[in-house]
Scaffold this motif. Structure first.
Motif, PDB file in Angstrom:
ATOM      1  N   ARG A 310       0.837  -1.210   0.000  1.00 29.40           N
ATOM      2  CA  ARG A 310       0.000   0.000   0.000  1.00 29.40           C
ATOM      3  C   ARG A 310       0.871   1.259   0.000  1.00 29.40           C
ATOM      4  N   THR A 311       1.907   1.261   0.834  1.00 28.03           N
ATOM      5  CA  THR A 311       2.804   2.424   0.915  1.00 28.03           C
ATOM      6  C   THR A 311       3.426   2.712  -0.449  1.00 28.03           C
ATOM      7  N   GLU A 313       2.324   1.697  -3.378  1.00 26.04           N
ATOM      8  CA  GLU A 313       1.300   2.044  -4.374  1.00 26.04           C
ATOM      9  C   GLU A 313       0.976   3.536  -4.290  1.00 26.04           C
ATOM     10  N   ASP A 314       0.859   4.051  -3.043  1.00 31.50           N
ATOM     11  CA  ASP A 314       0.605   5.492  -2.854  1.00 31.50           C
ATOM     12  C   ASP A 314       1.748   6.319  -3.434  1.00 31.50           C
ATOM     13  N   LYS A 318       1.749   9.135  -6.421  1.00 30.95           N
ATOM     14  CA  LYS A 318       2.246  10.495  -6.188  1.00 30.95           C
ATOM     15  C   LYS A 318       3.222  10.934  -7.289  1.00 30.95           C
TER      16      LYS A 318
END
Ligand code: KG4
Ligand code: ZN
Length: 385
Positions: A310-311, A313-314, A318
């Motif tokens: 998740r980290t 993917e964010d 960005k």
């Protein structure tokens, strides 16, 4: 001998090509892949065509139970177990794929890096099949298998920026194609998976530590623990996890309750995710200066961690990168990724001699690893990463 009741097998996420259309368009390559570099005996049949990769079978025998009592992989036990299992696992992969050996175009086997006693078992078996069936042999770098593993689930165009995070490796690479990769950063000490495993061991969580620590972290709040941040003054894309490992292992001794442990697990997971994310961000910025199409892939056992996925993917979002991770079953060691790397090599005519040797060390970007070894003592076996 184990008859295979504890195999896991199955396929997932494969794109299903239409063979007739593909045969008209180009070559269809069907490859048997073999993987024995650590504690999984695995075999798989993959078919590569113009419309992508189709996993016809993927059989994995995990040795976790055999090593659990020792808190880590015991090389001698691993090698003996591979000898016992490889024939049954390979035969099962062929029968689940529903094809005969005559339908194969090649045999791919992991030739390193890894525990050399185990690597030799799969490679020798691959050589025997290649000789007996008159097939080309493709010696595959295990890390190259991880590098292409996301292509088992979805079409992924080259080039892409890769974060390879496993039990033995932690690297950022520019992947331009099979056999064509440059290292942008690597760990100067432990790999991320190794940090998960060793900290989990210090916390008494058993082996393998990564999944156990992730489960525990779900009920924790790590905000009360202060863990060190490595290489803060450096501007490169290298990683370091040994300071975190030492600090967390010390804190593990002070944990009295289950909640203490869960809180520490959460702090550790966040600290590893943060370091992976910080270095990947630097690599993304540098990569974006040189490329138009921005694709980011994370692969290797640690890519199974949901917080880390998740980290990253964010972060990809960005910086305008597409994000891709392999289906969960192809994050940890498997033979489908070896079969696919083999098929991509075969397509380019990159086959191996029958006397190719097993290699305990085999960096993906060998030129860079030899010119700039992060582990200064390379020794007789050559550079590690
Ligand atoms: O890719 P892999 O199966 O083997 C190597 O080539 O090293 O990776 C195994 C590593 C182990 O260190 C294991 O603890 C870690 O991947 N791992 C995880 C998770 N699942 C596997 N680490 C964190 N969270 C997970 N869910
Ligand atoms: Zn691996």
């Amino acid at each position: 001998m184990n008859t295979g009741a504890d195999y896991s097998s199955g396929t997932t996420g494969a794109t299903k090509p239409s063979l007739d259309a593909d045969e008209a368009e180009g070559r269809v390559l069907t490859v048997l892949g073999l993987e024995t570099s650590c504690d999984e005996t695995a075999a798989s049949v993959v078919r590569l065509s113009a419309s992508g990769a189709e996993v016809l079978s993927s059989v994995i025998h995990s040795q976790i139970d055999e090593h659990a009592a020792f808190g880590g992989v015991v090389p001698e036990i691993a090698a003996r177990s591979h000898v016992e299992m490889i024939d049954g696992v390979a035969r099962r992969a062929m029968s689940e794929a529903g094809i005969d050996y005559a339908a194969l175009d090649g045999v791919a086997a992991t030739a390193g890096p890894g525990l050399v006693g185990g690597v030799m078992v799969g490679l020798s078996y691959g050589k025997a099949v290649a000789l007996a069936r008159d097939l080309p042999l493709i010696a595959v770098n295990h890390l190259e298998g991880h590098a292409v593993s996301a292509r088992l689930g979805a079409e992924t165009a080259y080039p892409f920026l890769l974060l390879l995070v496993s039990g033995g490796h932690c690297q950022l690479l520019e992947v331009r194609g099979i056999g064509d990769m440059s290292r942008l950063g690597t760990t100067i000490d432990d790999a991320a998976g190794e940090a998960f495993d060793k900290i989990a061991k210090a916390m008494g969580l058993g082996y393998p530590g990564g999944p156990a620590l992730e489960r525990l972290a779900a009920s924790g709040d790590g905000s009360r623990f202060e863990l060190p941040r490595a290489l803060l003054g450096r501007k490169d894309c290298d990683f370091s996890f040994s300071g975190l490992k030492t600090a967390a292992s010390r804190l593990a001794q002070t944990c009295e309750t289950d909640q203490d442990k869960a809180d520490l697990a959460d702090a550790v997971q966040k600290a590893i995710a943060r370091q992976l994310s910080e270095r990947t961000e630097r690599a993304m910025v540098a990569y974006a200066e040189q490329h138009e199409a921005l694709h980011f892939v994370v692969a290797g056992g640690v890519a199974a961690n949901k917080t880390i996925r998740r980290t990253l993917e964010d972060l990809a979002m960005k910086h305008g990168f597409s994000f891709l991770a392999p289906p969960m079953v192809y994050c940890t060691d498997n033979a489908a990724m070896i079969a696919l790397a083999g098929a991509e090599r075969l397509e380019k005519g990159l086959t191996s001699d029958i006397d190719v040797a097993a290699r305990p060390r085999w960096p993906l970007d060998e030129a860079r690893a030899n010119a700039d070894p992060v582990h200064k003592k390379t020794g007789r076996k050559g550079a590690k990463a």
